[in-house]
Design an enzyme around this catalytic site. Structure first.
Site, PDB file in Angstrom:
ATOM      1  N   GLU A 103       0.845  -1.198   0.000  1.00 51.67           N
ATOM      2  CA  GLU A 103       0.000   0.000   0.000  1.00 51.67           C
ATOM      3  C   GLU A 103       0.878   1.245   0.000  1.00 51.67           C
ATOM      4  O   GLU A 103       1.934   1.248   0.631  1.00 51.67           O
ATOM      5  CB  GLU A 103      -0.884  -0.024   1.260  1.00 51.67           C
ATOM      6  CG  GLU A 103      -1.973   1.022   1.283  1.00 51.67           C
ATOM      7  CD  GLU A 103      -2.861   0.910   2.533  1.00 51.67           C
ATOM      8  OE1 GLU A 103      -3.443  -0.161   2.781  1.00 51.67           O
ATOM      9  OE2 GLU A 103      -2.957   1.925   3.251  1.00 51.67           O
ATOM     10  N   ASP A 105       0.333   5.354   0.666  1.00 52.76           N
ATOM     11  CA  ASP A 105      -0.725   6.230   1.197  1.00 52.76           C
ATOM     12  C   ASP A 105      -0.409   7.708   1.221  1.00 52.76           C
ATOM     13  O   ASP A 105       0.689   8.105   1.607  1.00 52.76           O
ATOM     14  CB  ASP A 105      -0.980   5.911   2.686  1.00 52.76           C
ATOM     15  CG  ASP A 105      -1.480   4.531   2.935  1.00 52.76           C
ATOM     16  OD1 ASP A 105      -2.143   3.978   2.065  1.00 52.76           O
ATOM     17  OD2 ASP A 105      -1.197   3.994   4.027  1.00 52.76           O
ATOM     18  N   GLU A 107      -2.712  10.450   3.403  1.00 52.08           N
ATOM     19  CA  GLU A 107      -3.907  10.649   4.212  1.00 52.08           C
ATOM     20  C   GLU A 107      -3.859  12.074   4.744  1.00 52.08           C
ATOM     21  O   GLU A 107      -2.787  12.551   5.129  1.00 52.08           O
ATOM     22  CB  GLU A 107      -3.965   9.661   5.382  1.00 52.08           C
ATOM     23  CG  GLU A 107      -4.401   8.275   4.956  1.00 52.08           C
ATOM     24  CD  GLU A 107      -4.585   7.347   6.135  1.00 52.08           C
ATOM     25  OE1 GLU A 107      -5.719   6.989   6.446  1.00 52.08           O
ATOM     26  OE2 GLU A 107      -3.568   6.979   6.744  1.00 52.08           O
TER      27      GLU A 107
END
Ligand SMILES: *[C@@H]1O[C@H](CO)[C@@H](O)[C@H](O)[C@H]1NC(C)=O
Ligand SMILES: *[C@@H]1O[C@H](CO)[C@@H](O)[C@H](O)[C@H]1NC(C)=O
Ligand SMILES: *[C@@H]1O[C@H](CO)[C@@H](O)[C@H](O)[C@H]1NC(C)=O
Ligand SMILES: *[C@@H]1O[C@H](CO)[C@@H](O)[C@H](O)[C@H]1NC(C)=O
Ligand SMILES: *[C@@H]1O[C@H](CO)[C@@H](O)[C@H](O)[C@H]1NC(C)=O
Length: 294
Positions: A103, A105, A107
């Protein structure tokens, strides 16, 4: 003439490859909403704009229809304005197998009115995360759309904000450090309530009188290698294939000017670096922490 032919062929092939990822880039063609999401979330205008909505009843999540391996994933995002404490907007790439989960990311952790958001980044490799770096934005991320791009190739991953590199994760697979290079990832975006941890470590709670919370997205552009099965691991990494622009030498390491930009961001806006959090890891730092980062 033969050379010209080869050159034209190369240009032609690149055009096809780019076209593959540009065609259907509009939200209306390239993504779907996960079920159970907020009914006010919607694709707007001519299909190149999207809003995700969170209220007391539900948040929202979208995902791309296609899987990718390497390339660049670009999105313009305008974050929830006003009091967004407790509210998290996520924009990430994720593989489907949790045991060997990869993953990458972005955020965005909301905050009280007038207080700074945090741009939170992380990467999971073969199931292991815990590689966070966080930054304050040097602009108001709610006043307009800003460009958040993940550039992912066989050599390195670079997180860009408005074309400034803010973080690099290099491939040290040959030295036994896991790197996302064997699995496809899909693009996701979501808006959700995370007031148990997001703002001031969970102290500031979501104020539902301000709901609905709305994050806006625009111009999703996956300029990336489409996954067509396991053969893609060699095809998408093939650095003699001119269609694979992400394998070209200029993308193997940041240039001098980009290193300067990265240093400016990291010196002035970095809030947290997992490689410096000796207490959290009891001094057992990730092996990549002792390698050159850029
Ligand atoms: C997930 O990965 C593990 C380890 O490689 C493998 O054993 C398992 O079959 C995979 N699961 C799926 C659903 O592909
Ligand atoms: C977004 O940033 C990427 C990386 O710097 C860049 O290649 C792309 O052109 C930018 N897109 C827009 C619409 O500004
Ligand atoms: C929110 O604002 C406070 C006070 O300025 C700051 O300490 C914190 O880092 C900000 N961001 C988040 C996500 O908590
Ligand atoms: C929540 O927001 C409302 C409207 O802005 C405000 O009047 C109220 O004081 C806020 N509640 C808390 C707990 O901050
Ligand atoms: C890599 O790309 C070149 C040029 O398109 C092609 O000739 C070669 O067969 C490819 N190799 C692999 C392993 O796909």
């Amino acid at each position: 003439m033969a050379r010209l032919g080869v050159l034209l062929m190369a240009v032609f092939i690149s055009a096809i490859a780019l076209e593959q990822s540009f065609v259907n880039a509009k939200f209306s063609k390239s993504i779907f909403f996960n079920s159970g999401g907020n009914s006010m979330s919607a694709i707007l205008g001519d299909g190149d704009d999207l809003q995700l909505v969170l209220d007391r009843m539900a948040g929202s999540r979208i995902q791309s229809k296609r899987d990718f391996l390497f390339g660049s994933i670009e999105m313009l995002i305008k974050l929830v304005p006003g009091n967004s404490a407790g509210v998290v907007t996520a924009y990430y790439l994720s593989s489907s197998n949790w045991t060997i989960h990869d993953e990458i990311d972005f955020e965005f952790l909301g905050n009280a009115s007038g207080q700074p958001y945090i741009i939170h980044t992380n990467i999971y490799t073969q199931g292991i995360g815990n590689k966070e770096q966080q930054f304050y934005p040097w602009f108001d991320p709610t006043d307009d759309y800003h460009n958040y791009t993940i550039h992912w190739n066989p050599t390195e991953i670079v997180w860009y904000v408005d074309s400034l590199p803010i973080r690099v994760f290099r491939n040290y697979e040959k030295e036994g450090i896991a790197y996302p290079s064997q699995q496809a990832m899909r693009v996701y975006s979501s808006l959700w309530d995370a007031d148990n941890w997001a703002t001031c470590g969970g102290l500031l709670k979501t104020n539902w009188t301000n709901a609905p919370f709305i994050a806006r997205f625009r111009q999703f552009r996956p300029k990336a290698c489409l996954w067509v099965g396991p053969i893609s691991t060699s095809q998408c990494a093939n650095n003699t294939d001119p269609a694979n622009w992400w394998t070209s030498p200029v993308y193997q390491q940041l240039g001098y000017a980009q290193l300067g930009q990265l240093k400016w961001v990291q010196d002035n806006y970095m809030v947290y670096d997992y490689c410096k959090d000796f207490k959290r890891f009891n001094g057992q730092m990730g092996p990549e922490c002792s390698k050159p980062q850029f």
